[in-house]
Design an enzyme around this catalytic site. Structure first.
Site, PDB file in Angstrom:
ATOM      1  N   PRO A 101      -9.349  15.545 -15.870  1.00  0.00           N
ATOM      2  CA  PRO A 101      -8.579  16.519 -16.655  1.00  0.00           C
ATOM      3  C   PRO A 101      -8.682  16.276 -18.162  1.00  0.00           C
ATOM      4  O   PRO A 101      -8.270  17.112 -18.953  1.00  0.00           O
ATOM      5  CB  PRO A 101      -7.134  16.299 -16.180  1.00  0.00           C
ATOM      6  N   ASN A 118     -12.451   5.547 -14.098  1.00  0.00           N
ATOM      7  CA  ASN A 118     -13.000   4.836 -12.930  1.00  0.00           C
ATOM      8  C   ASN A 118     -12.268   5.101 -11.612  1.00  0.00           C
ATOM      9  O   ASN A 118     -12.569   4.476 -10.600  1.00  0.00           O
ATOM     10  CB  ASN A 118     -13.086   3.318 -13.167  1.00  0.00           C
ATOM     11  N   GLY A 149     -17.852  15.596 -17.871  1.00  0.00           N
ATOM     12  CA  GLY A 149     -19.083  15.428 -18.651  1.00  0.00           C
ATOM     13  C   GLY A 149     -19.988  14.371 -18.047  1.00  0.00           C
ATOM     14  O   GLY A 149     -19.868  14.005 -16.873  1.00  0.00           O
ATOM     15  N   ASP A 150     -20.893  13.875 -18.890  1.00  0.00           N
ATOM     16  CA  ASP A 150     -21.855  12.876 -18.427  1.00  0.00           C
ATOM     17  C   ASP A 150     -21.151  11.585 -17.994  1.00  0.00           C
ATOM     18  O   ASP A 150     -21.622  10.893 -17.091  1.00  0.00           O
ATOM     19  CB  ASP A 150     -22.852  12.550 -19.546  1.00  0.00           C
TER      20      ASP A 150
HETATM   21  C1  16C Z   1     -30.214  16.063 -38.597  1.00  0.00           C
HETATM   22  C2  16C Z   1     -29.840  16.453 -37.217  1.00  0.00           C
HETATM   23  C3  16C Z   1     -30.389  15.550 -36.248  1.00  0.00           C
HETATM   24  C4  16C Z   1     -29.939  15.835 -34.871  1.00  0.00           C
HETATM   25  C5  16C Z   1     -30.585  14.924 -33.919  1.00  0.00           C
HETATM   26  C6  16C Z   1     -30.036  15.140 -32.592  1.00  0.00           C
HETATM   27  C7  16C Z   1     -30.645  14.305 -31.548  1.00  0.00           C
HETATM   28  C8  16C Z   1     -29.761  14.394 -30.405  1.00  0.00           C
HETATM   29  C9  16C Z   1     -30.292  13.754 -29.196  1.00  0.00           C
HETATM   30  C10 16C Z   1     -29.227  13.777 -28.193  1.00  0.00           C
HETATM   31  C11 16C Z   1     -29.607  13.042 -26.997  1.00  0.00           C
HETATM   32  C12 16C Z   1     -28.471  13.029 -26.063  1.00  0.00           C
HETATM   33  C13 16C Z   1     -28.752  12.201 -24.908  1.00  0.00           C
HETATM   34  C14 16C Z   1     -27.555  12.187 -24.037  1.00  0.00           C
HETATM   35  C15 16C Z   1     -27.032  11.132 -23.597  1.00  0.00           C
HETATM   36  C16 16C Z   1     -25.838  11.123 -22.747  1.00  0.00           C
HETATM   37  O1  16C Z   1     -26.106  10.385 -21.596  1.00  0.00           O
HETATM   38  C17 16C Z   1     -24.667  10.450 -23.404  1.00  0.00           C
HETATM   39  C18 16C Z   1     -23.422  10.617 -22.568  1.00  0.00           C
HETATM   40  O2  16C Z   1     -22.908  11.879 -22.721  1.00  0.00           O
HETATM   41  N1  16C Z   1     -24.385  11.049 -24.660  1.00  0.00           N
HETATM   42  C19 16C Z   1     -24.618  10.413 -25.746  1.00  0.00           C
HETATM   43  O3  16C Z   1     -25.095   9.325 -25.752  1.00  0.00           O
HETATM   44  C20 16C Z   1     -24.248  11.161 -26.982  1.00  0.00           C
HETATM   45  C21 16C Z   1     -25.339  11.037 -27.980  1.00  0.00           C
HETATM   46  C22 16C Z   1     -25.026  11.863 -29.147  1.00  0.00           C
HETATM   47  C23 16C Z   1     -25.951  11.564 -30.225  1.00  0.00           C
HETATM   48  C24 16C Z   1     -25.639  12.391 -31.400  1.00  0.00           C
HETATM   49  C25 16C Z   1     -26.492  12.006 -32.517  1.00  0.00           C
HETATM   50  C26 16C Z   1     -26.167  12.802 -33.716  1.00  0.00           C
HETATM   51  C27 16C Z   1     -27.085  12.406 -34.808  1.00  0.00           C
HETATM   52  C28 16C Z   1     -26.692  13.041 -36.069  1.00  0.00           C
HETATM   53  C29 16C Z   1     -27.531  12.495 -37.180  1.00  0.00           C
HETATM   54  C30 16C Z   1     -27.135  13.120 -38.439  1.00  0.00           C
HETATM   55  C31 16C Z   1     -27.968  12.748 -39.595  1.00  0.00           C
HETATM   56  C32 16C Z   1     -27.462  13.486 -40.761  1.00  0.00           C
HETATM   57  C33 16C Z   1     -28.114  13.112 -42.019  1.00  0.00           C
HETATM   58  C34 16C Z   1     -27.517  13.763 -43.204  1.00  0.00           C
HETATM   59  N1  ATP Z   2      -7.885  10.709 -15.624  1.00  0.00           N
HETATM   60  C1  ATP Z   2      -8.606  10.093 -16.543  1.00  0.00           C
HETATM   61  N2  ATP Z   2      -8.038   9.537 -17.621  1.00  0.00           N
HETATM   62  C2  ATP Z   2      -8.766   8.952 -18.574  1.00  0.00           C
HETATM   63  N3  ATP Z   2     -10.109   8.842 -18.537  1.00  0.00           N
HETATM   64  C3  ATP Z   2     -10.740   9.376 -17.487  1.00  0.00           C
HETATM   65  C4  ATP Z   2     -10.029  10.023 -16.445  1.00  0.00           C
HETATM   66  N4  ATP Z   2     -10.915  10.465 -15.537  1.00  0.00           N
HETATM   67  C5  ATP Z   2     -12.130  10.099 -15.985  1.00  0.00           C
HETATM   68  N5  ATP Z   2     -12.035   9.432 -17.148  1.00  0.00           N
HETATM   69  C6  ATP Z   2     -13.102   8.893 -18.000  1.00  0.00           C
HETATM   70  O1  ATP Z   2     -13.310   9.765 -19.106  1.00  0.00           O
HETATM   71  C7  ATP Z   2     -14.604   9.549 -19.642  1.00  0.00           C
HETATM   72  C8  ATP Z   2     -15.162  10.789 -20.266  1.00  0.00           C
HETATM   73  O2  ATP Z   2     -15.244  11.752 -19.301  1.00  0.00           O
HETATM   74  P1  ATP Z   2     -16.243  12.987 -19.283  1.00  0.00           P
HETATM   75  O3  ATP Z   2     -17.595  12.532 -19.154  1.00  0.00           O
HETATM   76  O4  ATP Z   2     -15.729  13.886 -18.225  1.00  0.00           O
HETATM   77  O5  ATP Z   2     -15.981  13.701 -20.653  1.00  0.00           O
HETATM   78  P2  ATP Z   2     -16.707  13.698 -22.033  1.00  0.00           P
HETATM   79  O6  ATP Z   2     -15.714  14.044 -23.043  1.00  0.00           O
HETATM   80  O7  ATP Z   2     -17.862  14.584 -21.991  1.00  0.00           O
HETATM   81  O8  ATP Z   2     -17.248  12.300 -22.221  1.00  0.00           O
HETATM   82  P3  ATP Z   2     -18.765  11.909 -22.394  1.00  0.00           P
HETATM   83  O9  ATP Z   2     -19.121  12.214 -23.791  1.00  0.00           O
HETATM   84  O10 ATP Z   2     -18.750  10.464 -22.045  1.00  0.00           O
HETATM   85  O11 ATP Z   2     -19.597  12.701 -21.434  1.00  0.00           O
HETATM   86  C9  ATP Z   2     -15.444   9.084 -18.483  1.00  0.00           C
HETATM   87  O12 ATP Z   2     -16.111   7.913 -18.841  1.00  0.00           O
HETATM   88  C10 ATP Z   2     -14.448   8.816 -17.344  1.00  0.00           C
HETATM   89  O13 ATP Z   2     -14.617   7.519 -16.823  1.00  0.00           O
END
Ligand code: 16C
Ligand code: ATP
Ligand code: CA
Length: 554
Positions: free
Chosen positions: A155, A190, A213-214
């Site tokens: 939730p 968890n 989410g993830d």
């Molecule tokens: C300039 C723009 C650049 C944008 C570059 C974007 C690349 C994004 C690649 C995203 C890859 C996501 C992989 C997903 C992994 C998920 O299992 C995991 C769990 O939800 N999420 C993250 O790790 C969440 C990962 C979130 C990462 C966000 C990174 C944001 C980078 C921003 C950089 C800004 C530079 C600005 C300079 C002025």
């Molecule tokens: N009832 C709960 N209360 C608090 N945390 C919870 C609950 N149920 C699940 N979680 C945890 O919340 C975390 C985030 O959950 P979820 O992936 O659904 O959302 P999110 O905002 O997208 O996060 P993420 O960026 O990690 O994907 C998970 O790691 C999960 O273990």
């Protein structure tokens, strides 16, 4: 019963009738795989020489495997009542009160699916009932469709809309498709993982669904994989253990911040689309990367295992959870400005040549040929590049070893496409090929790193930089530098980490022994920097079919 009569019993009956829809008459045909209907009036017009232009507009076909359900129509189901033609609908209803409604999958673009209804009126009750019965018989032959699901809702995920999304958009569709669901709203982090690991009676279900989410998906993954290994007496702590694939499929109803796994397996993060993929019983196998520290199991990863830049972004963003999805952007900018690099040694076992390579532009799509090709041997290395430093032992066993200063080390077991980066971290990575794409971003200027990052958001090749290399691998190890034996020469070098502005700031100091980042493993921070990761080919299956190549607009 003989085999022949058994087979005859299982053969679906075929039907063909003249039925009414709105004020028109249609020839409606149901065969083994398709339900088709064609307007009778228009065909006659064609045979009498009148333009047949509109004929295709009035001839439709839907795949039986994409029918959600069939039911006896209520007066409300009349198409005309929705489009304002109440009077006509009423008249027809009086004339042909026996009608049935078929709900089916309609593609609406951008990989989105919707559930549409079509109602047919019959001349008598017996015909109507026959149609309902025969369509239901056909649906019951689709063995891959789930009948019973275990659903976990977080939730608090994403924008905290998980519960509402499930109740308003998903549960009504499951009910329509006669799928029963036991729902657990989680009460703590968890909760879902622990319930799956030990308590849940999994024999009752055909699949497990997570709404979140993830992070929530990762809970289900860990619960289900661990439970399967325990049930089969496999020790997860052994990095070489052959893990047993999970028999239950996992469905993801996206309601999180990133929803990268849903996006990369379906092509969109839309709850209704995901619910329909579950209902039709899709199946997408998926690789899982197991991560160990020595002989100690740490976690599983299906998307991004990242050290350096993404590890630092995730570590920083954890403190900003209250910001919701925006926390990643804020921490991303902060980490970018810090411009840290880390030293260490990466060793990896490359995949065979015929597994393609990360720059071949062959994207993983529904029915992907690369993922269908299962390698005969895990150990045949591909040729290693000359630039790489290799120890005698390693070159003989096929391992490549790279020592250096890295801004980021990323292992993408799938493309990691998400709304932030529509083509993902490794656009040609495959969901189920048994490999991960290891991306090494060496120390470079801030400007160059920004150019590299920006290429994740446009069509340019993010690997086409002198400071970036990418390898398709089956397994890899990372050893941060400070844990290796330190030579006098090493100690005379400058500190290995620089900060933005004041050199000593933030989560790290200039203390040489702390010059380490952390690994983010699908969004969770790992407690060790020295890791070994191995891809377990197709360990799990999702209720998905991969991204569909062409959108068939209906
Ligand atoms: C300039 C723009 C650049 C944008 C570059 C974007 C690349 C994004 C690649 C995203 C890859 C996501 C992989 C997903 C992994 C998920 O299992 C995991 C769990 O939800 N999420 C993250 O790790 C969440 C990962 C979130 C990462 C966000 C990174 C944001 C980078 C921003 C950089 C800004 C530079 C600005 C300079 C002025
Ligand atoms: N009832 C709960 N209360 C608090 N945390 C919870 C609950 N149920 C699940 N979680 C945890 O919340 C975390 C985030 O959950 P979820 O992936 O659904 O959302 P999110 O905002 O997208 O996060 P993420 O960026 O990690 O994907 C998970 O790691 C999960 O273990
Ligand atoms: Ca893969």
């Amino acid at each position: 019963m003989t085999r022949l009569s058994e087979m005859m019993e299982k053969q679906p009956r075929l039907l063909s009738s003249k039925l009414f829809q709105r004020h028109r008459q249609f020839e409606v045909v149901l065969n083994r795989s398709v339900l088709a209907w064609k307007e009778i009036e228009r065909s006659r017009q064609r045979s009498s020489g009148i333009s047949s232009e509109s004929e295709t507009a009035h001839s439709h076909a839907i795949q039986v495997c994409e029918i959600v359900a069939v039911r006896k129509s209520e007066e409300d189901d009349q198409d005309d009542t929705k489009t304002g033609g109440q009077k006509k609908a009423k008249q027809r209803y009086q004339l042909y009160p026996h009608a049935f409604t078929v709900s089916y999958v309609r593609r609406t673009g951008q990989h989105q699916w919707r559930c549409s209804d079509v109602t047919f009126h019959c001349a008598n009750q017996a015909l109507c009932e026959e149609w309902i019965q025969v369509i239901n018989e056909q649906l019951s032959l689709l063995a891959s469709r789930p009948k019973s699901l275990l659903v976990y809702i977080n939730p608090y995920g994403g924008k905290r809309r998980g519960k509402r999304i499930y109740e308003q958009k998903v549960a009504p569709l499951f009910r329509r498709a006669s799928i029963s669901a036991d729902v657990i709203v989680t009460e703590r982090a968890n909760h879902a993982r622990d319930h799956l690991k030990t308590e849940a009676n999994l024999d009752k279900y055909d699949g497990v669904v997570c709404v979140g989410g993830d992070g929530m998906f990762s809970e289900i993954l860990h619960g289900l994989v661990t439970r399967t290994q325990t049930d089969h007496g496999v020790d997860q702590n052994q990095p070489d253990a052959e893990l047993v694939p999970c028999s239950l499929r996992i469905g993801i109803i996206p309601a999180g911040s990133t929803d990268c796994i849903c996006f990369a397996t379906v092509g969109t993060n839309d709850p209704v689309t995901s619910a329909l993929h579950i209902i039709v019983g899709d199946s997408q196998p998926m690789d899982v990367c197991s991560v160990h520290h020595n002989d100690f199991f740490l976690r599983y990863s299906v998307s991004l295992l990242g050290y350096g830049f993404y590890g630092d972004v995730l570590t920083d963003s954890e403190r900003k959870r209250w910001l919701g999805p925006a926390r990643y952007d804020l921490s991303g900018v902060k980490t970018f400005l810090s411009h840290n690099y880390y030293e260490g040694t990466v060793s990896f076992l490359p995949a065979e040549d015929d597994m393609g390579n990360p720059r071949d532009k062959l994207q993983c799509r529904s029915g992907c040929h690369v993922c269908q090709h299962k390698p005969s041997s895990k150990d045949k290395p591909w040729e290693t590049s000359e630039e790489k430093e290799k120890s005698d032992k390693d070159s003989s066993s096929g391992w490549s070893v790279i020592r250096g200063k890295f801004i980021a080390i990323n292992a993408a077991s799938m493309s990691c496409a998400c709304p932030r980066s529509p083509k993902g971290l490794s656009p040609s990575a495959h969901l189920a090929d048994g490999t991960t794409d290891l991306i090494l971003v060496r120390k470079c200027s801030r400007f160059d790193f920004l150019r590299h990052l920006l290429r994740h958001t446009n069509k340019e090749d993010q690997f086409d930089h002198s400071f970036v290399e990418v390898h398709r691998v089956r397994t890899f190890r990372f050893q941060p530098r400070h844990q290796e034996p330190v030579s006098l020469e090493d100690l005379s070098e400058t500190p290995k980490k620089k900060g933005f502005g004041p050199i000593c700031s933030g989560q790290m100091t200039c203390n040489y022994s702390k010059a380490q980042s952390s690994w983010t493993c699908d969004g969770e921070i790992l407690p060790h920097a020295a890791i070994q990761a191995s891809v377990q080919c197709q360990l799990i299956r999702l209720f998905a079919r991969g991204i569909e190549e062409q959108q068939q607009q209906q």
